[in-house]
Design a protein around this motif. Structure first.
Motif, PDB file in Angstrom:
ATOM      1  N   GLU A 196       1.116  -0.900   0.201  1.00  0.00           N
ATOM      2  CA  GLU A 196       0.224   0.673  -0.370  1.00  0.00           C
ATOM      3  C   GLU A 196       1.068   1.375  -0.393  1.00  0.00           C
ATOM      4  OE1 GLU A 196      -3.149   0.858   0.044  1.00  0.00           O
ATOM      5  OE2 GLU A 196      -1.994   3.137  -0.152  1.00  0.00           O
ATOM      6  N   THR A 232      -9.269   5.396  -1.576  1.00  0.00           N
ATOM      7  CA  THR A 232     -10.920   6.575  -2.304  1.00  0.00           C
ATOM      8  C   THR A 232     -12.417   5.997  -1.287  1.00  0.00           C
ATOM      9  OG1 THR A 232     -10.041   6.154  -3.967  1.00  0.00           O
ATOM     10  CG2 THR A 232     -11.732   7.710  -3.246  1.00  0.00           C
ATOM     11  N   THR A 287     -18.623  -0.009  -6.642  1.00  0.00           N
ATOM     12  CA  THR A 287     -17.851  -0.462  -5.773  1.00  0.00           C
ATOM     13  C   THR A 287     -18.418  -1.803  -4.964  1.00  0.00           C
ATOM     14  OG1 THR A 287     -17.054   1.959  -4.939  1.00  0.00           O
ATOM     15  CG2 THR A 287     -16.840   0.430  -3.506  1.00  0.00           C
TER      16      THR A 287
HETATM   17  C1  LIG Z   1     -15.843  11.448  -3.268  1.00  0.00           C
HETATM   18  C2  LIG Z   1     -16.468  10.456  -4.059  1.00  0.00           C
HETATM   19  C3  LIG Z   1     -17.728   9.536  -3.413  1.00  0.00           C
HETATM   20  C4  LIG Z   1     -17.960   8.314  -3.764  1.00  0.00           C
HETATM   21  N1  LIG Z   1     -19.307   7.746  -3.918  1.00  0.00           N
HETATM   22  C5  LIG Z   1     -18.808   6.614  -4.015  1.00  0.00           C
HETATM   23  C6  LIG Z   1     -20.572   5.879  -4.644  1.00  0.00           C
HETATM   24  O1  LIG Z   1     -21.312   6.702  -3.788  1.00  0.00           O
HETATM   25  N2  LIG Z   1     -21.019   4.184  -4.647  1.00  0.00           N
HETATM   26  C7  LIG Z   1     -19.115   3.848  -4.974  1.00  0.00           C
HETATM   27  O2  LIG Z   1     -20.063   2.808  -5.695  1.00  0.00           O
HETATM   28  N3  LIG Z   1     -18.433   4.152  -5.398  1.00  0.00           N
HETATM   29  C8  LIG Z   1     -18.439   5.712  -4.931  1.00  0.00           C
HETATM   30  N4  LIG Z   1     -16.710   6.325  -4.656  1.00  0.00           N
HETATM   31  C9  LIG Z   1     -15.713   5.032  -6.236  1.00  0.00           C
HETATM   32  C10 LIG Z   1     -15.071   4.532  -4.910  1.00  0.00           C
HETATM   33  O3  LIG Z   1     -14.280   5.458  -4.121  1.00  0.00           O
HETATM   34  C11 LIG Z   1     -13.914   4.104  -5.602  1.00  0.00           C
HETATM   35  O4  LIG Z   1     -14.858   3.293  -7.231  1.00  0.00           O
HETATM   36  C12 LIG Z   1     -13.622   3.148  -4.707  1.00  0.00           C
HETATM   37  O5  LIG Z   1     -12.611   3.475  -3.599  1.00  0.00           O
HETATM   38  C13 LIG Z   1     -12.433   2.010  -5.834  1.00  0.00           C
HETATM   39  O6  LIG Z   1     -11.599   1.091  -5.204  1.00  0.00           O
HETATM   40  P1  LIG Z   1     -10.769   0.371  -5.374  1.00  0.00           P
HETATM   41  O7  LIG Z   1      -9.961  -0.370  -3.958  1.00  0.00           O
HETATM   42  O8  LIG Z   1     -10.311   0.226  -7.150  1.00  0.00           O
HETATM   43  O9  LIG Z   1      -9.043   2.417  -5.415  1.00  0.00           O
HETATM   44  P2  LIG Z   1      -9.064   2.557  -4.598  1.00  0.00           P
HETATM   45  O10 LIG Z   1     -10.510   2.872  -3.242  1.00  0.00           O
HETATM   46  O11 LIG Z   1      -8.488   4.534  -5.087  1.00  0.00           O
HETATM   47  O12 LIG Z   1      -7.533   2.071  -3.677  1.00  0.00           O
HETATM   48  C14 LIG Z   1      -6.525   1.705  -4.683  1.00  0.00           C
HETATM   49  C15 LIG Z   1      -5.274   1.986  -3.531  1.00  0.00           C
HETATM   50  O13 LIG Z   1      -4.346   1.428  -4.059  1.00  0.00           O
HETATM   51  C16 LIG Z   1      -3.082   2.726  -3.244  1.00  0.00           C
HETATM   52  N5  LIG Z   1      -1.903   2.955  -4.701  1.00  0.00           N
HETATM   53  C17 LIG Z   1      -2.559   3.157  -5.723  1.00  0.00           C
HETATM   54  N6  LIG Z   1      -1.245   3.321  -6.657  1.00  0.00           N
HETATM   55  C18 LIG Z   1      -0.146   2.795  -6.107  1.00  0.00           C
HETATM   56  C19 LIG Z   1       0.745   1.968  -5.770  1.00  0.00           C
HETATM   57  N7  LIG Z   1       1.398   2.291  -6.930  1.00  0.00           N
HETATM   58  N8  LIG Z   1       1.631   1.268  -5.101  1.00  0.00           N
HETATM   59  C20 LIG Z   1       0.923   0.429  -4.275  1.00  0.00           C
HETATM   60  N9  LIG Z   1      -0.289   1.380  -3.821  1.00  0.00           N
HETATM   61  C21 LIG Z   1      -0.835   2.198  -4.435  1.00  0.00           C
HETATM   62  C22 LIG Z   1      -4.005   3.633  -3.041  1.00  0.00           C
HETATM   63  O14 LIG Z   1      -2.743   4.735  -2.000  1.00  0.00           O
HETATM   64  C23 LIG Z   1      -5.016   2.912  -2.307  1.00  0.00           C
HETATM   65  O15 LIG Z   1      -5.201   2.876  -1.300  1.00  0.00           O
HETATM   66  C24 LIG Z   1     -16.777   7.972  -4.847  1.00  0.00           C
HETATM   67  C25 LIG Z   1     -15.421   8.186  -4.472  1.00  0.00           C
HETATM   68  C26 LIG Z   1     -15.396   9.810  -4.242  1.00  0.00           C
HETATM   69  C27 LIG Z   1     -14.146  10.235  -4.854  1.00  0.00           C
END
Ligand SMILES: Cc1cc2nc3c(=O)[nH]c(=O)nc-3n(C[C@H](O)[C@H](O)[C@H](O)COP(=O)(O)OP(=O)(O)OC[C@H]3O[C@@H](n4cnc5c(N)ncnc54)[C@H](O)[C@@H]3O)c2cc1C
Lengths: 525, 137
Positions: free
Chosen positions: A45, A82, A505
């Motif tokens: 992470e 996120t 999500t």
């Molecule tokens: C304001 C807001 C409201 C939202 N509301 C909703 C909602 O109501 N419903 C919904 O379905 N979705 C919503 N979303 C979207 C939701 O947050 C995302 O779909 C979800 O968090 C994506 O999950 P993820 O694990 O793919 O990515 P993320 O949650 O972004 O996690 C990615 C992780 O990877 C890590 N990372 C990145 N690059 C690297 C690297 N090079 N090396 C190591 N680690 C790394 C980051 O630090 C992070 O912890 C919202 C987003 C925002 C911004």
């Protein structure tokens, strides 16, 4: 257990069975499914437990297409990703979204809804979403949700639209699962561990290791039998494009699909309605408590037949009844917001009064007496569209580099003609239905000559490593394995073939669980 | 409220030679039935300043201010002659107008006033009210 990479030795050997990059919704869900298995699992992470502006700066990028959210403030780069500030709206992807719709270019997934629906059950548990009314095949039954609300239905257009329920619980998964992870024996989460390059063999068909750095410049190589990118909808593509030591176009990018098809759900504040009957009960369409921990809201999806008939993309309309400010209890903040965006314009009062003269309207006081509720001032109309897949909408690498030496992201967000057409059609449709059903009159806030100016994003970063059944059409196969690489997987909304109806999500978590099952099966062979 | 108070005044106004259509256009006066129907349509929005405001807004958006006869003619187009409609009771006339408006919305016969999507028929009725009020003022 948790470890801080900054305190780890650079000369140690870091070898695991499964290596996951990123601890957001996708990475944590996947890791949680692998706890207690015989596999040695590591999660790398980039951030720590809290927000850090220096870490967050790695997310800075440039937007050159349609206006989009600042890339360094919408996404969060620390444990939990996120989801540390997500809104919690959940709904499974609409079944028809998986099918090819002949009028929507590049539509269709290589899997069907039945391939993912069993995993929604587990995703619902993980995200602590209300079970009542839930059915893995169809999501939450809007009738069950509506009955629990106890307000009468309002039929906007039963031929062209159908109700759908979103269940909402913005659970902070980092907090919820932190202790389980800390206690686990087969899972290690390294914090402050940034992947900067995926290392591949000369044939570029096997990942040999990951080049991991701390912001302070320490370097490590992590190796595993299988690697999973779970770094978010934009970073997954950035990491693949940045891994260019062996092949210049980046790993898994032989067909130039990595970063393309960038998509999001479209949020359009279409306009407002002056209600003919200010006492009408539209509470069914407001966000209300649903079960112990969740809330829910009901929207109206365009039916598949409507989409087919008018060649539209999928989407829904949400009615947001706004109570009269003068009688409702309002905070100063709400009042300020209302002044900023009243939505009715100079003629709104007059349109209301002519409807009143036409005999359809009750006076404030009467509405209050007859209906026992504060009369409505207006009903805001919001559209939510699933943008059609568009290969020209893309993420690529710019020239500027970040502190880790990685090229920053450029986002060129584009929409398609079908998106514009759908918004225009929905504007006409809603104006007509509002009048025909006797609800009132509609004021359009979208400029018909500049429809795209009214579009706002939803912060859902979708399709940049899309799933396909043919390497020419996408980046990963139906099991989320990168085409042409034997041991690299991607998970998150970047693998969605299309935007799909519903917020991403819930489906991200379902896909992560599905991938965990697949990895367990593969590893057991 | 079933009276045609304003409508009667409008008709008297017409009979006295002051019917705004003729006065404004200087052209051939409309039939008695059309004049009476105009008055009755106007009276459905008795005392409603807002209808006139919307009517003015509609008129201002047109390249040329339409002749009042033309407005009545447009309202009635394909809807039968005025003398078949003019005898309707207030409630029935109101319902008839509502059904015209309904039809307009179903067939995309709408106009936009500052973004408000109104049926073209209701906009024309408001325009008639605006014209009528201007003359009385
Ligand atoms: C304001 C807001 C409201 C939202 N509301 C909703 C909602 O109501 N419903 C919904 O379905 N979705 C919503 N979303 C979207 C939701 O947050 C995302 O779909 C979800 O968090 C994506 O999950 P993820 O694990 O793919 O990515 P993320 O949650 O972004 O996690 C990615 C992780 O990877 C890590 N990372 C990145 N690059 C690297 C690297 N090079 N090396 C190591 N680690 C790394 C980051 O630090 C992070 O912890 C919202 C987003 C925002 C911004």
């Amino acid at each position: 257990m948790f470890r801080d990479l900054r305190e780890a030795s650079e000369t140690d050997v870091y070898t695991f069975d499964i290596c996951i990059v990123g601890a957001g919704a996708a990475g944590i869900a996947l890791a949680m499914e692998l706890i207690g298995t015989p596999h040695k699992v590591v999660v790398l992470e980039a951030g720590g437990f809290d927000f850090d502006p220096d870490v967050q700066d790695i997310y800075r990028g440039v937007s050159v297409g349609l206006p989009y959210a600042d890339l360094d403030t919408s996404r969060l780069r620390f444990f939990g990703g996120t989801t540390n500030h997500w809104a919690g709206y959940c709904s499974p992807i609409w079944a028809a979204s998986f099918d090819k719709q002949p009028w929507v270019p590049y539509s269709g997934w290589p899997i069907g809804q039945t391939d993912i629906s069993p995993y929604y059950d587990r995703a619902r548990d993980l995200l602590k979403l209300e079970a009542r009314g839930w059915d893995a095949a169809g999501g939450w039954d809007p009738e069950v949700v509506a009955d629990s609300f106890g307000h009468p239905p309002f039929e906007l257009d039963e031929n062209a639209s159908e109700p759908r329920a979103y269940v909402i619980n913005p659970v902070r998964i980092a907090e919820v699962f932190r202790e389980d992870i800390a206690q686990s024996e087969n899972l290690t989460v390294f914090l402050n561990a940034n992947l900067v390059e995926i290392l591949v063999n000369e044939g570029a068909n096997t990942v040999t290791g990951l080049d991991i750095r701390t912001l302070e410049g320490k370097k490590y190589v992590f190796t595993a039998k299988r690697y999973v990118l779970a770094a978010g909808g934009i970073e997954n593509a950035r990491l693949m494009l940045s891994s260019d030591s062996v092949i210049a176009q980046g790993v898994g990018n032989q067909s130039d699909n990595v970063g393309r098809y960038f998509s999001d759900h479209l949020d359009i504040s279409a306009g407002s309605i002056v209600p003919a009957d200010r006492g009408i009960d539209l509470q069914r369409y407001t966000r209300l408590p649903y079960g112990r921990e969740s809330e829910a809201v009901i929207v109206n999806d365009l039916t598949l037949e409507t989409q087919r008939q008018h060649e539209l993309t999928s989407g829904h309309v949400r009615l947001r009844p706004i109570k009269d400010e003068s009688t409702g209890a309002r905070t100063l903040r709400q009042a300020r917001r209302a002044v900023k965006r009243d939505g009715l314009g100079a003629l709104g009062e007059h349109v209301g009064k002519v409807l009143s003269a036409a005999g359809d309207i009750s006076e404030d006081a009467a509405a209050y007496l007859w209906y026992g509720q504060t009369p409505l001032k207006r009903i805001d109309v919001q559209f939510n569209l699933d943008a059609a897949p568009n290969p020209d909408s893309r993420v690529y690498l710019g020239d500027e580099t970040d502190r880790l030496g990685m090229r920053r992201v450029v986002l060129d967000w584009q929409l398609s003609e079908i998106d514009t057409r759908t918004i225009t059609w929905m504007n006409d449709w809603i104006a007509s239905r509002v009048a025909v059903t006797g609800l009132g009159r509609f004021r359009l806030e979208v400029d018909p000559d500049a429809v795209l100016e009214s579009v706002v994003w939803h912060y859902h970063n979708i399709s940049t490593t899309r799933m396909a059944d043919d390497p020419k059409a996408g980046v990963v196969d139906a099991n989320c394995k990168v085409f042409g690489l034997s041991n690299l997987f991607v998970t998150g909304s970047s693998v969605f073939s299309t935007c799909g109806g519903g917020a991403p999500t819930f489906t991200i978590v379902a896909f992560a669980i599905r991938l965990a099952d697949h990895l367990k099966k593969e590893a057991g062979k | 409220m079933t009276s045609y108070a304003i409508g009667r005044r409008a008709v008297l106004f017409v009979l006295a030679g002051g019917f705004p259509f003729a006065a404004l256009s200087g052209q051939q006066a409309p039939s008695m039935a059309e004049a009476e129907l105009a008055g009755k349509l106007v009276s459905l929005f008795d005392g409603n300043e807002s209808a006139a405001v919307l009517g003015h807004y509609y008129l201002n958006g047109l390249e040329a201010r339409p002749e009042p006869e033309r407005l009545v003619g447009q309202i009635l187009a394909h809807r039968g002659p005025a003398n078949q409609i003019v005898d309707l009771e207030r409630g029935a006339l109101f319902n008839r107008l509502q059904s015209w408006i309904h039809q307009d919305f179903l067939s995309a016969q709408t106009v936009s006033l500052d973004g408000w999507v109104l049926s073209v028929t209701e906009a024309r009725v408001f325009a008639l009210i605006a014209v009528y009020r201007d003359k009385l003022a």
